[in-house]
Write a protein that holds these residues in place. Structure first.
Motif, mmCIF file in Angstrom:
data_model
loop_
_atom_site.group_PDB
_atom_site.id
_atom_site.type_symbol
_atom_site.label_atom_id
_atom_site.label_comp_id
_atom_site.label_asym_id
_atom_site.label_seq_id
_atom_site.Cartn_x
_atom_site.Cartn_y
_atom_site.Cartn_z
ATOM 1 N N PHE A 1 35.265 67.847 -6.033
ATOM 2 C CA PHE A 1 35.379 67.024 -5.830
ATOM 3 C C PHE A 1 34.237 67.395 -4.116
ATOM 4 O O PHE A 1 35.179 68.061 -3.755
ATOM 5 C CB PHE A 1 35.998 66.272 -5.647
ATOM 6 N N GLY B 1 31.707 62.603 -3.895
ATOM 7 C CA GLY B 1 30.372 63.231 -4.568
ATOM 8 C C GLY B 1 31.306 64.518 -5.606
ATOM 9 O O GLY B 1 32.154 65.053 -5.288
ATOM 10 N N GLY B 2 30.724 65.104 -5.890
ATOM 11 C CA GLY B 2 31.275 66.358 -6.849
ATOM 12 C C GLY B 2 30.266 67.091 -8.050
ATOM 13 O O GLY B 2 29.614 67.405 -7.646
ATOM 14 N N GLY B 3 30.814 68.537 -8.490
ATOM 15 C CA GLY B 3 30.741 68.811 -9.473
ATOM 16 C C GLY B 3 30.379 70.318 -9.165
ATOM 17 O O GLY B 3 30.668 70.964 -8.275
ATOM 18 N N LEU C 1 31.841 66.173 -15.008
ATOM 19 C CA LEU C 1 31.312 66.573 -13.741
ATOM 20 C C LEU C 1 31.262 67.953 -13.638
ATOM 21 O O LEU C 1 30.220 68.495 -13.141
ATOM 22 C CB LEU C 1 32.818 66.000 -12.627
ATOM 23 N N SER C 2 32.554 68.547 -14.498
ATOM 24 C CA SER C 2 32.393 69.987 -13.970
ATOM 25 C C SER C 2 30.830 70.912 -15.133
ATOM 26 O O SER C 2 30.325 71.321 -15.103
ATOM 27 C CB SER C 2 33.847 70.371 -15.249
ATOM 28 N N LEU D 1 28.054 68.731 -16.151
ATOM 29 C CA LEU D 1 27.662 68.770 -14.550
ATOM 30 C C LEU D 1 26.575 69.175 -13.811
ATOM 31 O O LEU D 1 25.590 70.268 -13.399
ATOM 32 C CB LEU D 1 27.191 67.125 -14.157
ATOM 33 N N GLY D 2 27.831 70.384 -13.248
ATOM 34 C CA GLY D 2 27.800 71.350 -12.236
ATOM 35 C C GLY D 2 27.221 72.508 -13.016
ATOM 36 O O GLY D 2 26.796 73.118 -12.727
ATOM 37 N N TRP E 1 29.070 59.427 -11.788
ATOM 38 C CA TRP E 1 29.537 61.298 -11.078
ATOM 39 C C TRP E 1 28.750 61.039 -9.610
ATOM 40 O O TRP E 1 28.835 62.038 -8.875
ATOM 41 C CB TRP E 1 29.418 61.969 -12.284
ATOM 42 N N GLY E 2 27.804 60.205 -9.814
ATOM 43 C CA GLY E 2 26.722 60.570 -8.458
ATOM 44 C C GLY E 2 24.800 60.505 -8.745
ATOM 45 O O GLY E 2 24.963 60.930 -10.440
#
Lengths: 471, 262
Positions: free
Chosen positions: A449, A469-471, B62-63, B65-66, B95-96
């Protein structure tokens, strides 16, 4: 009958008790006049609606256009016939200048059937009343009181005496009507040099029928552009319905080009989308194709190196894809990201339409790029966090009702007030805080995060934590 | 004779499913950089085929997408062309938005990103098909939420479009989204805690440690060409490639058997 403009309704009712009174709708009339002016562009691009008092007119500068319709007389007859078909009884006068044409159209009885006078016959306006000079009613009343009822009578007075007695407006109005002072027409739509018209003999009633005609119009325009070594960036097609309604469709390209197959495909896509709103009514009898934005084409060097050639081909493919999709779902939905020199994360990029390619290969400094997450929330989400005081990283936080324990972190990256205040974003609730300390954190299970703390512990107000945000 | 018949049958099934003449990938494969992972996939991510990425839980989206960005970044180092992202409002809200600075950290420069924001399911499907069938793109990434799921027919159509385009094509599915039935490769992604950087090995356990390279757990759930298995992958921001983390070994015994010096 005794009825006249400016008369009170009571007076009119006294004369005719059964009179039907309908309130005027000036705005609607103006709109209709503008619509009609758009339709009249088919005769000349220098076309403008003109309203003086309660007199509605359309001005057309037909210099150089009349031969396309077989001469002035035929052009006037064609306009009269078309307007009669719409149920409009029009008066037409064709004269060397705007003022005299207007005066003749409204005050010469011959204008009913169309009237055309040459520069030598301009003295005919001397017999018209002074109302034809387009002056305000107060001046007109004064002139009438002095017995100056005709333009000819006014013209006999010496100019300096005219100015001394009635002011400069009278002389100006007289000069404009007699063609001694130029008067411009401001066209209802911009004049586009790259334009072709494609008349259709039998009006087209279906969309399927429209496509081949459209293809020919696009091809003609592309040939015109190719002859000038130009390419269109945007192209517009106007469909003129026989009953005076004009539809238009517009498409944009990412790269200026004059390839008819590409433009036809883009415009066809737009036509299919607009088909629901387009009512072809009694048919379309004219298509105008124009390129409002045309650029000089640059010669493309063919690279013999296969890798460079592949790169050029690939760039072209992306442009074509962007064009096709923007024709389908709208140009605003196909975007590219443009980095901005700003430390505040949400302000460090802007979105531009993919069709406005500027060939700028801007990049972000490496040290900033490594501190930022691939996904950034539009609006930071408030979280509850346990953190080291006064300005340490969070140890544990509650995000979307779930508790996370922080294992690893990177930061802080402090962004302070002057930068935040420089370009305040009204949507962000956070600009009232003085600092933001950003941390990249990793939770015990490995989720990443991008958090920040707004304010300090021990300050006047308690600091707040947000996920950005994050990822 | 039987083998021949089976081969013929396989061919016809493949052609019905939208594949070309045989099971072997005609467009080739692109290695990700992680050797064992590439080996399991018979050479890497298949070009012109759909690779579906799924999270193992809601928070793993989210992970996932990463990882999708990292995977695209690794492939774009070896392949010309732009990354076309067919975005979805669900992912933007949850998630943005796609953030150019963060993507550059994965080796994708801002001018190589084209984002498409379709406004309806039909537009999403048609944009995906259009992008997948375009020749010369670097990679295509589609984000599929539960609303925009592909049914059997639309999935086959997309697979067919991808085989025409020849670019690696990824679909990131939301946790509850319907699976993409025509996927050539399906990976289930889960986040994994990162490894401490070498310089930080001696940090006291109570203190918060510095951030290492991002790491993901990858389950190959379905592979038409390779084998299935579990992998842990990291992203190296020096080489902009995916790699497998080195396995730590206890070498204390080896030290004991060293001959003593006189």
């Amino acid at each position: 009958m005794g009825l006249a403009m400016g008369q009170s309704l009571t007076h009119a009712r006294a004369l005719f008790p059964d009179i039907k009174a309908i309130e005027t709708q000036e705005k609607a009339d103006e709109q209709d006049l503008t619509k009609l002016a758009h339709w009249m562009i088919r005769y000349s691009p220098h076309c403008a609606p003109y309203i003086f008092g309660a007199k509605y007119s359309i001005l057309l500068d037909i210099t150089g256009c009349e031969h396309l319709f077989g001469g002035e007389a035929r052009l006037i007859a064609d306009i009269l016939q078309s307007l009669a078909n719409f149920g409009i009884s029009a008066r037409i006068a064709c004269a060397p200048n705007k003022g005299s044409a207007w005066a003749l159209a409204f005050y010469d009885k011959r204008a009913k059937n169309g009237l055309s006078i040459s520069a030598g016959e301009l003295s005919q306006i001397d017999s018209l009343p002074i109302e034809a000079l387009r002056m305000n009613s107060k001046i007109n009343d004064n002139l009438h009181a002095l017995g100056l009822n005709k333009i000819g009578a006014l013209a006999q007075i010496a100019p300096n005496a005219l100015v001394r007695r009635f002011g400069p407006q009278v002389l100006q109005a007289l000069n404009r009507t007699r063609g001694r002072e130029a008067e411009a027409i401001s066209p209802v739509r911009e004049i586009i040099p790259n334009k072709i018209t494609h008349p259709i003999l039998h009006a087209i009633l279906t969309q399927e029928g429209l496509e081949p005609a459209m293809q020919i119009a696009v091809k003609k325009l592309c040939q015109l552009l190719a002859s000038k070594s130009q390419g269109a960036k945007t192209m517009r097609l106007c469909f003129y319905r026989v009953d005076g309604v004009v539809f238009e469709i517009k498409a944009s390209a990412s790269l200026a080009n004059n390839k008819p197959e590409i433009w036809f495909m883009l415009l066809k896509e737009r036509l299919e989308i607009a088909a629901d709103k387009m009512d072809l009514g009694f048919g379309v009898d004219l298509i105008c194709a124009e390129a409002p934005l045309a650029l000089n084409l640059q010669v493309q060097v063919v690279d013999l190196d296969p890798l460079s050639a592949a790169a050029i081909q690939s760039a072209e493919a992306v442009h074509r894809l962007a064009e096709r999709l923007s024709a389908r779902i709208g140009a605003k939905n196909i975007i590219r990201l443009k980095p901005q020199e700003n430390w505040v994360p949400e302000q460090s990029q802007t979105k531009t339409s993919a069709l406005d390619n500027e060939d700028e290969n801007a990049s972000i400094p490496e040290f900033i790029a490594k501190r930022r997450p691939p996904f950034l929330l539009k609006r930071p989400e408030s979280i509850k966090a346990i953190a080291e005081v006064p300005d340490g990283p969070p140890r544990q936080f509650l995000f979307r009702s779930l508790s996370f324990k922080v294992k690893n972190f990177k930061g802080p990256e402090r962004i302070i007030e002057p930068l935040l205040g420089k370009n305040p974003n009204a949507e962000m609730p956070l600009n009232s805080h003085k600092i933001r300390d950003y941390y990249q954190v990793e939770t015990q299970n490995g989720a990443r995060f991008f958090l920040f703390r707004a304010g300090f512990y021990g300050g006047e107000t308690a600091p707040k934590w947000y996920v950005h945000g994050g990822g | 004779m039987k083998t021949q018949a089976v081969l013929e049958l396989r061919k016809s099934i493949n052609s019905i499913e939208g594949y070309k003449n045989n099971c072997a990938n005609n467009n080739g494969n692109l290695p990700t950089g992680a050797q064992n992972f590439d080996k399991a996939l018979f050479g890497g991510i298949a070009l012109g085929k759909i690779t579906e990425l799924r999270p193992d839980a809601y928070l793993s989206e989210l992970s996932m997408l990463g990882f999708a960005i990292a995977l695209a970044g690794a492939l774009l180092q070896k392949r010309a062309g732009d990354l076309v992202i067919v975005n979805d409002a669900y992912f933007t809200q949850e998630w943005g938005e796609i953030y150019a600075a963060g993507l550059q950290g994965f080796g994708i420069l801002p001018h190589r990103i084209l984002i498409i924001n379709p406004q309806s399911r039909e537009h999403f499907h048609s944009c995906m098909r259009e992008a997948a069938s375009t020749n010369g793109l670097g990679a295509v990434l589609g984000m599929v939420c539960a609303k925009n799921g592909f049914d059997l027919v639309s999935a086959q159509k997309l697979q067919f479009a991808a085989s025409q385009g020849g670019a690696p094509c990824f679909l990131t599915s939301a946790y509850r989204a319907q699976g993409f039935c025509a996927a050539h490769l399906r990976l289930k992604i889960s986040p994994r805690p990162s490894r401490l950087p070498d310089w930080a090995q001696n940090i006291a356990p109570a203190a918060l440690a510095p951030l290492g390279a991002p790491r993901w757990g990858i389950d190959i759930e379905k592979s038409r060409q390779g084998s299935i298995g579990n992998f842990e992958l990291e992203f190296s921001d020096e080489t902009y490639n995916l790699c497998e983390p080195p396995v730590l070994a206890n070498r204390s015994d080896e030290l004991q058997i060293w001959p003593k010096t006189a």
